[in-house]
Design an enzyme around this catalytic site. Structure first.
Site, PDB file in Angstrom:
ATOM      1  N   ARG A  38       0.849  -1.185   0.000  1.00 22.15           N
ATOM      2  CA  ARG A  38       0.000   0.000   0.000  1.00 22.15           C
ATOM      3  C   ARG A  38       0.887   1.237   0.000  1.00 22.15           C
ATOM      4  O   ARG A  38       1.637   1.467   0.951  1.00 22.15           O
ATOM      5  CB  ARG A  38      -0.875  -0.050   1.264  1.00 22.15           C
ATOM      6  N   LYS A  70      -6.272   4.617  10.443  1.00 18.36           N
ATOM      7  CA  LYS A  70      -7.284   5.377   9.700  1.00 18.36           C
ATOM      8  C   LYS A  70      -8.199   6.057  10.701  1.00 18.36           C
ATOM      9  O   LYS A  70      -9.126   5.451  11.234  1.00 18.36           O
ATOM     10  CB  LYS A  70      -8.101   4.445   8.797  1.00 18.36           C
ATOM     11  N   SER A  80     -12.409  -3.350   0.283  1.00 22.91           N
ATOM     12  CA  SER A  80     -12.672  -2.878   1.645  1.00 22.91           C
ATOM     13  C   SER A  80     -14.127  -2.508   1.779  1.00 22.91           C
ATOM     14  O   SER A  80     -14.650  -1.746   0.961  1.00 22.91           O
ATOM     15  CB  SER A  80     -11.839  -1.621   1.950  1.00 22.91           C
TER      16      SER A  80
END
Lengths: 208, 208
Positions: B41, B139, B110
């Site tokens: 990522r 997050k 997701s």
């Protein structure tokens, strides 16, 4: 089969510089003014937003019969059914972009010198964007390519050559004896009060 | 043919949170500790840098026989020969990612709720990452999914379900009776002083 491209006046979008309220309006005005190719360039938005914008802009360019090129993201270019992708020296390598796009899609590459131009051609580019040919505020860090270098690149490759960087009404005439196939512009269209008229004027100067 | 995936312990990289000096070291340590799947990522790097890093990480995951998933960019996933792509709700839609990746590559999505889970399955997702299942600093804005919602999602879809968000040694045991197929972690591995040992410990708890 690969779409036939007229590189004469190549619009690159820039939402940070545009006069219009939306990319769609900006692109439409430029198409009304006669731009022959459109590149959708989005540097700071999500993949989803880029994809959805791409679908909307594709409808507009289709209505004008003008090919749409997506900047950097080959996946989005394919997903929205664009005519091709344009990659810079910091994006996917041309060879990888070509493998993803297949032989019938357009792959364009930004180059700054003869060596990069030859490499792009070798790796299967359909055209190269050479620049910055003049000082430009759009890319502060862009090294300048002289008219002599531009002529050298034009002679060295067989694929179409488009000049980019600081091209406007004043500078465009200086490129006319270089043998290039067209000019790419950002602010000379998108930042103008009347984008349609700006495109018309540039095209008139180019064709004169 | 699609690669067989063990979702037990799914590492998601994060260069901003990692203890190791490089992504390659971080991934290697986690693989030594037994992670069964790796997602690369990268949110703030150029396409070229992501592509080149992907090629390097692919060599490492290949050496451990563990599939590599690329976050968001289907083009880079294909270009580096990864096992698949993972898309969030702000990335390419699952349906578009599936069309690009073909049927033999993995597409993960997701999701934050039952509706998104069902949509992902309908659009061809191979697995879903559900979260955040616990409060997480990775997050900040992630809405929390309760254990009850997680169980509901697990019952509603046939594809593998991986829980993500705030999973660590303390919280992992709380997920064990939800019927999920594995857990995805970021900081519980990459931010630990000994990443290998952190992965081993999580895997031990998961398998206990």
């Amino acid at each position: 089969m690969k779409v036939n491209v007229d590189y004469s006046l190549y619009l690159c979008t820039d939402r940070t510089l545009m006069t219009s309220a939306t990319i769609e309006e900006s692109v439409k005005a430029a198409l009304e003014g006669g731009v022959t190719l459109v590149q959708l360039r989005e540097k700071n938005c999500s993949g989803r937003a880029f994809y959805e914008l791409g679908l909307r802009v594709k409808k507009i360019t289709d209505a004008y019969g003008v090919p749409l090129i997506i900047n950097d993201r080959a996946d989005i270019a394919l997903a929205v059914g664009a005519a091709g992708v344009h990659v810079g020296q910091s994006d996917l390598p041309c060879k990888a972009a070509r493998a993803l796009m297949g032989k019938d899609k357009i792959v364009g590459v930004s180059v700054r010198c003869l060596q990069e131009a030859l490499q792009a051609e070798r790796e299967g580019a359909d055209y190269i964007g050479v620049g910055a040919v003049f000082a430009t505020r759009t890319k502060d860090d862009a090294a300048q390519v002289t008219a002599e270098e531009l002529r050298g690149i034009r002679k060295a490759v067989r694929i179409p050559v488009v000049a980019i960087g600081g091209v406007n009404r004043q500078t465009l005439p200086l490129l006319k004896d270089t043998g290039i196939d067209g000019v790419a512009v950002v602010s000379a269209i998108v930042s103008q009060p009347d984008e349609k008229r700006a495109a018309e004027e540039l095209l008139r100067i180019w064709k004169a």
